[in-house]
Design an enzyme around this catalytic site. Structure first.
Site, PDB file in Angstrom:
ATOM      1  N   ASP A 106       0.853  -1.181   0.000  1.00  0.00           N
ATOM      2  CA  ASP A 106       0.000   0.000   0.000  1.00  0.00           C
ATOM      3  C   ASP A 106       0.901   1.248   0.000  1.00  0.00           C
ATOM      4  OD1 ASP A 106      -3.010   0.895   0.485  1.00  0.00           O
ATOM      5  OD2 ASP A 106      -1.860   1.971   2.011  1.00  0.00           O
ATOM      6  N   HIS A 300      -7.015  -6.678  -1.133  1.00  0.00           N
ATOM      7  CA  HIS A 300      -5.996  -5.674  -0.825  1.00  0.00           C
ATOM      8  C   HIS A 300      -5.060  -6.070   0.316  1.00  0.00           C
ATOM      9  CE1 HIS A 300      -4.186  -1.729  -0.619  1.00  0.00           C
ATOM     10  NE2 HIS A 300      -4.477  -1.637   0.658  1.00  0.00           N
TER      11      HIS A 300
END
Length: 323
Positions: A106, A300
């Protein structure tokens, strides 16, 4: 699972909490988390790397966890890419290390891809988890996101100082339950949705009743408690400040040579709707020594969602390139 207690180092004007596992003489791998995470996000990777003989190092990054960071609207520029990369160079200085392999997920991925551009002599290798190398675009990224997605897109919404953090801090445990969920759909199914449902306006979903949230809860009670305590202590301001520097970072990197010469590994997740696997197409132009993989059936939160698959890819590459 017992997560190590941190030790602290002084780097670049902050006192950074650092968690370690593995032999001190092992090749160092510094793992950098994103939003809204902490070093604990690498809890499944650290023991795997340590067992393989590597020195696993995971800091709470600037603004997060036990590191924390400067507060107030005037402090927003202190979270730009220069500060975030200089923090990591200073971490190596404090640990008396010349170089390390940097792994990032991320926002942490954005930082580790910038490390070889700003501190090339400190980088032995790079591992991107979900986050690809993203070259500097021709326009201000916030203006671009605003034009495509509108004001409700979460990164655009985050530009308002003090607004989003108040929403998330009202009930931190609920906020963590909202964020940490498996992807509720395949990427192909997301792409079939009407445009108004694809503007990444997560805060509208956050305001709805928890029973309507899609995707399976990812954290067990112990993990949720750990994250909740960390963010009740630090708040969300520091982490969201990273987003408030998109424009500043774009300005700061004008004219920067975009070539990563260090050996690099890119691990994508097949169903990450924000950091999509196809974003890695063409990365070789900027990262010539690159190996790429995609973990199937993964959203994610790759470190938590598919830990064994991620560990295997990381350890295999690390052993081949640095063993």
């Amino acid at each position: 699972m017992t997560f190590p207690e941190p030790h602290y180092v002084d780097t670049n004007g902050i006192r950074m909490a650092v968690y370690e596992q593995g032999p001190k003489d092992g090749v160092p791998v510094v793992m950098c988390h994103g939003f809204p995470e902490i070093a604990y996000s690498w809890r499944h990777q650290m023991p795997a790397l340590a067992k393989a003989g590597f020195r696993a190092i995971a800091p709470d990054m600037r603004g997060y966890g036990r590191t924390g960071g400067p507060k107030g609207e005037d402090a927003v520029p202190l979270y730009d890419i220069h500060h975030l990369t200089d923090d990591l160079a200073g971490l190596l200085d404090a640990l008396e290390l010349d170089k390390a392999i940097f792994a990032g997920h991320d926002w942490g991925g954005m930082v580790v891809w910038q490390m070889p551009l700003r501190h090339a002599d400190r980088v032995a290798g790079v591992i991107g988890v979900n986050t690809p190398f993203i070259p500097r675009g021709p326009i201000d990224p916030i203006e671009g996101m605003r034009a495509v997605f509108g004001e409700d897109m979460y990164i655009v919404y985050f530009q308002q100082f003090g607004v989003a953090e108040k929403i998330f801090e009202k009930d931190v445990a609920r906020s963590m339950r909202f964020w940490y969920r498996k992807s509720p759909m395949k990427l192909a199914d997301f792409d079939k949705l009407p445009a108004e449902e694809k503007n990444l306006s997560f805060l509208k979903s956050f305001a709805t009743d928890e029973s309507t949230w899609g995707g399976e809860q990812l954290l067990n009670a112990e993990e949720l408690a750990y994250y909740t305590k960390a963010f009740e202590t630090s708040g969300y301001e520091g982490g969201i400040n990273w987003y408030r520097n998109f424009t500043r970072n774009w300005q700061l990197t004008e004219g920067q040579t975009e070539k990563v010469t260090a050996p690099s590994l890119m691990i994508s997740a097949a169903d990450d709707i924000v950091l999509r696997p196809e974003m890695t197409i063409g990365m070789e132009q900027y990262v010539p020594d690159l190996e790429k993989h995609v973990i199937p059936d993964c959203g994610h939160w790759t470190q938590s969602e598919k830990p064994e698959e991620l560990n295997a890819l990381m350890v295999d590459w690390l052993k081949r390139r640095f063993g």
